[in-house]
Write a protein that holds these residues in place. Structure first.
Motif, PDB file in Angstrom:
ATOM      1  N   PHE A  31       5.330  -5.217   3.620  1.00 56.47           N
ATOM      2  CA  PHE A  31       6.370  -4.596   2.809  1.00 56.47           C
ATOM      3  C   PHE A  31       6.378  -3.078   2.970  1.00 56.47           C
ATOM      4  N   PRO A  32       7.508  -2.453   2.688  1.00 61.37           N
ATOM      5  CA  PRO A  32       7.550  -0.986   2.698  1.00 61.37           C
ATOM      6  C   PRO A  32       6.532  -0.419   1.717  1.00 61.37           C
ATOM      7  N   SER A  33       6.190   0.838   1.917  1.00 61.89           N
ATOM      8  CA  SER A  33       5.205   1.487   1.044  1.00 61.89           C
ATOM      9  C   SER A  33       5.624   1.373  -0.421  1.00 61.89           C
ATOM     10  N   ILE A  34       4.636   1.119  -1.277  1.00 66.88           N
ATOM     11  CA  ILE A  34       4.907   0.939  -2.704  1.00 66.88           C
ATOM     12  C   ILE A  34       5.279   2.273  -3.351  1.00 66.88           C
ATOM     13  N   SER A  35       6.383   2.240  -4.075  1.00 71.24           N
ATOM     14  CA  SER A  35       6.821   3.402  -4.844  1.00 71.24           C
ATOM     15  C   SER A  35       7.747   2.900  -5.939  1.00 71.24           C
ATOM     16  N   ARG A  36       8.068   3.777  -6.884  1.00 76.75           N
ATOM     17  CA  ARG A  36       8.992   3.378  -7.936  1.00 76.75           C
ATOM     18  C   ARG A  36      10.359   3.011  -7.349  1.00 76.75           C
ATOM     19  N   GLU A  37      10.751   3.756  -6.288  1.00 79.65           N
ATOM     20  CA  GLU A  37      12.054   3.518  -5.667  1.00 79.65           C
ATOM     21  C   GLU A  37      12.091   2.145  -4.986  1.00 79.65           C
ATOM     22  N   SER A  38      11.035   1.810  -4.226  1.00 82.93           N
ATOM     23  CA  SER A  38      11.042   0.528  -3.516  1.00 82.93           C
ATOM     24  C   SER A  38      11.040  -0.642  -4.497  1.00 82.93           C
ATOM     25  N   LEU A  39      10.365  -0.461  -5.642  1.00 84.22           N
ATOM     26  CA  LEU A  39      10.303  -1.551  -6.623  1.00 84.22           C
ATOM     27  C   LEU A  39      11.562  -1.639  -7.490  1.00 84.22           C
ATOM     28  N   ARG A  40      12.535  -0.770  -7.208  1.00 79.82           N
ATOM     29  CA  ARG A  40      13.831  -0.893  -7.877  1.00 79.82           C
ATOM     30  C   ARG A  40      14.833  -1.663  -7.020  1.00 79.82           C
ATOM     31  N   ASP A  41      14.486  -1.893  -5.748  1.00 82.15           N
ATOM     32  CA  ASP A  41      15.383  -2.627  -4.855  1.00 82.15           C
ATOM     33  C   ASP A  41      15.338  -4.110  -5.225  1.00 82.15           C
ATOM     34  N   PRO A  42      16.439  -4.684  -5.756  1.00 79.43           N
ATOM     35  CA  PRO A  42      16.397  -6.066  -6.272  1.00 79.43           C
ATOM     36  C   PRO A  42      15.977  -7.094  -5.228  1.00 79.43           C
ATOM     37  N   SER A  43      16.500  -6.978  -3.998  1.00 79.43           N
ATOM     38  CA  SER A  43      16.181  -7.989  -2.989  1.00 79.43           C
ATOM     39  C   SER A  43      14.733  -7.882  -2.530  1.00 79.43           C
ATOM     40  N   ASP A  58      -8.457  11.497   8.724  1.00 77.97           N
ATOM     41  CA  ASP A  58      -7.785  11.833   9.981  1.00 77.97           C
ATOM     42  C   ASP A  58      -6.786  12.943   9.707  1.00 77.97           C
ATOM     43  N   ASP A  59      -7.090  14.141  10.229  1.00 74.68           N
ATOM     44  CA  ASP A  59      -6.226  15.299   9.978  1.00 74.68           C
ATOM     45  C   ASP A  59      -4.845  15.137  10.588  1.00 74.68           C
ATOM     46  N   THR A  60      -4.730  14.280  11.611  1.00 79.21           N
ATOM     47  CA  THR A  60      -3.425  14.082  12.255  1.00 79.21           C
ATOM     48  C   THR A  60      -2.539  13.112  11.474  1.00 79.21           C
ATOM     49  N   VAL A  61      -3.136  12.427  10.481  1.00 84.08           N
ATOM     50  CA  VAL A  61      -2.374  11.486   9.638  1.00 84.08           C
ATOM     51  C   VAL A  61      -2.537  11.939   8.188  1.00 84.08           C
ATOM     52  N   PRO A  62      -1.697  12.870   7.747  1.00 86.30           N
ATOM     53  CA  PRO A  62      -1.874  13.432   6.399  1.00 86.30           C
ATOM     54  C   PRO A  62      -1.605  12.405   5.301  1.00 86.30           C
ATOM     55  N   HIS A  63      -2.430  12.464   4.263  1.00 85.76           N
ATOM     56  CA  HIS A  63      -2.212  11.625   3.085  1.00 85.76           C
ATOM     57  C   HIS A  63      -1.124  12.276   2.248  1.00 85.76           C
ATOM     58  N   GLU A  64      -0.232  11.469   1.668  1.00 79.53           N
ATOM     59  CA  GLU A  64       0.896  12.032   0.918  1.00 79.53           C
ATOM     60  C   GLU A  64       0.446  12.849  -0.298  1.00 79.53           C
ATOM     61  N   LYS A  65      -0.783  12.599  -0.777  1.00 78.61           N
ATOM     62  CA  LYS A  65      -1.262  13.340  -1.938  1.00 78.61           C
ATOM     63  C   LYS A  65      -2.271  14.415  -1.556  1.00 78.61           C
ATOM     64  N   GLY A  66      -2.444  14.621  -0.258  1.00 80.03           N
ATOM     65  CA  GLY A  66      -3.240  15.751   0.218  1.00 80.03           C
ATOM     66  C   GLY A  66      -4.732  15.520   0.302  1.00 80.03           C
ATOM     67  N   SER A  67      -5.228  14.378  -0.172  1.00 78.74           N
ATOM     68  CA  SER A  67      -6.663  14.107  -0.120  1.00 78.74           C
ATOM     69  C   SER A  67      -6.901  12.603  -0.101  1.00 78.74           C
ATOM     70  N   GLY A  95       0.832  -1.195   0.000  1.00 77.30           N
ATOM     71  CA  GLY A  95       0.000   0.000   0.000  1.00 77.30           C
ATOM     72  C   GLY A  95       0.866   1.245   0.000  1.00 77.30           C
ATOM     73  N   LEU A  96       0.224   2.381  -0.124  1.00 78.26           N
ATOM     74  CA  LEU A  96       0.901   3.670  -0.055  1.00 78.26           C
ATOM     75  C   LEU A  96       1.198   4.006   1.409  1.00 78.26           C
ATOM     76  N   PRO A  97       2.017   5.036   1.663  1.00 81.48           N
ATOM     77  CA  PRO A  97       2.270   5.439   3.054  1.00 81.48           C
ATOM     78  C   PRO A  97       0.982   5.899   3.743  1.00 81.48           C
ATOM     79  N   MET A  98       0.940   5.760   5.066  1.00 79.86           N
ATOM     80  CA  MET A  98      -0.150   6.282   5.919  1.00 79.86           C
ATOM     81  C   MET A  98      -1.512   5.669   5.602  1.00 79.86           C
ATOM     82  N   THR A  99      -1.528   4.395   5.217  1.00 81.00           N
ATOM     83  CA  THR A  99      -2.810   3.722   4.953  1.00 81.00           C
ATOM     84  C   THR A  99      -3.254   2.864   6.129  1.00 81.00           C
ATOM     85  N   GLY A 100      -2.337   2.633   7.093  1.00 87.29           N
ATOM     86  CA  GLY A 100      -2.648   1.775   8.233  1.00 87.29           C
ATOM     87  C   GLY A 100      -2.264   0.323   7.999  1.00 87.29           C
TER      88      GLY A 100
END
Length: 357
Positions: free
Chosen positions: A68-80, A100-109, A7-12
């Motif tokens: 797994f760590p949050s999905i991103s282009r960078e994480s999916l470039r890590d071979p291991s 939840d205003d205390t847990v901001p979404h990385e894309k703002g909404s 999942g993306l960051p801050m999804t729980g």
């Protein structure tokens, strides 16, 4: 069977993993940190059989979850990390619906459909890189030699490239027989069965079934190898701290019939194409994991490889009959215990007694 929680960051997603498995420790996977834990597959049949046999132990089927760590282009470039993700049998994509205003979404909404599309895009791009690299190699090899196997692989990968370039995950691709075997080794990420886990807010918890149905219509229409389930991470975190009796009261206050995490595990089990047959006796009552449509001889092999090699026949009885008639003697008296050969297709909930040499 391994399920990767993504999942993306801050999804729980990490909170849900911890509640599911009780695991807090991390392990290194290349430059990334992952967590691995095992959770039981809920099965009321085991408890019912345990009341009949009073066994020394009760053993549930299990599913292994990897956070797994949050999905991103960078994480999916890590071979291991990529290698670890590819060997997973299925994906559980945790999607944020809670506000939840205390847990901001990385894309703002909060936009679940956008987030699902973004993660799918990253999986598709990762697969496309694999396909293009292999096609380059195949072009060279096919110039050197005539091989129908290479020609067929090239044709299939060209189809895959077309789908991926159109932004289409491969999980809807219905490959059969030799074609499926030919591409199995690539372990494409977008081809894996996926469970969309909708993490709703506390105020929406009473509407979980309705929300689930809404997203099922949006996401699953005409698609295979995908499922949807809704959970409320905040409620599940509270439940983990309560006694069984307090859990019932707490769930009732939200109008919920039971833990949504139990349902999540059960849905994932089905999505993986798995089912359980049972063994029951005074020593142990146990659920054994096998693929749907397995034969009796393969079920015997799940217990012990020698049972498969030396299989003679299986005594089979539905679990309900054992419970209703108080054990094997009562079921046999009613003619409900039957003998089946090696090619019998085992049904979910069958209780087996394997006869072997």
């Amino acid at each position: 069977m391994k399920t990767a929680i993504i999942g993306l960051p801050m999804t729980g997603k990490t909170s849900l993993f911890t509640i599911l498995t009780g695991v807090h420790e991390t392990a290194r996977t290349g430059a990334m940190e992952t967590k691995v834990g095992v959770t039981k597959v809920p099965d009321r049949r085991l408890e019912a059989l345990a009341k009949v046999f009073s066994p020394q132990k009760v053993t549930h089927a299990t599913i292994e979850f990897i956070d797994f760590p949050s999905i991103s282009r960078e994480s999916l470039r890590d071979p291991s990390l990529l290698a670890s993700l590819r060997v997973a049998d299925a994906l559980a994509h945790v999607v944020r619906l809670f506000e939840d205003d205390t847990v901001p979404h990385e894309k703002g909404s909060i936009d679940p459909m956008r987030d699902i599309a973004d993660v799918d895009t990253e999986l598709v791009l990762s697969d496309l890189a694999v396909v293009e690299k292999r096609l380059e190699r195949l072009e060279k090899d096919r110039r050197k030699m005539k091989d129908p196997g290479l020609d067929r692989e090239f044709e299939l990968l060209e189809q895959a490239r077309q789908m991926l370039e159109n932004g289409e995950p491969l999980r809807g691709w219905d490959l059969q027989g030799e074609d499926e075997k030919r591409l199995r080794g690539f372990q494409f990420l977008s081809q894996k069965p996926i469970l969309f886990v909708l993490n709703v807010g506390e105020k929406d918890a009473p509407r979980m079934t309705e929300i689930e149905q809404e997203y099922r219509e949006k996401l699953l229409s005409g698609k295979s190898r995908a499922e949807v389930t809704a959970v409320c991470g905040k409620i599940e975190a509270e439940l983990a701290e309560l006694s069984a009796e307090e859990q019932k009261e707490y769930l009732a206050s939200y109008g919920l019939p039971g833990s949504s995490l139990d349902r999540l595990v059960s849905v994932m089990y089905r999505l993986l194409g798995l089912m359980s047959f049972l063994t029951a006796g005074e020593t142990e009552v146990r659920a054994w994991t096998i693929p749907v449509n397995s034969t009796a001889v393969k079920a015997a092999g799940a217990i012990h490889s020698d049972f498969e090699k030396k299989f003679i026949r299986a005594e089979v009885v539905p679990w309900q009959a054992l419970v209703e008639h108080g054990g094997y003697a009562g079921a046999r008296e009613k003619g409900l215990l039957r003998l089946e050969g090696r090619d019998y297709i085992v049904k979910d909930g069958d209780v087996l007694v394997i006869r072997h040499g």
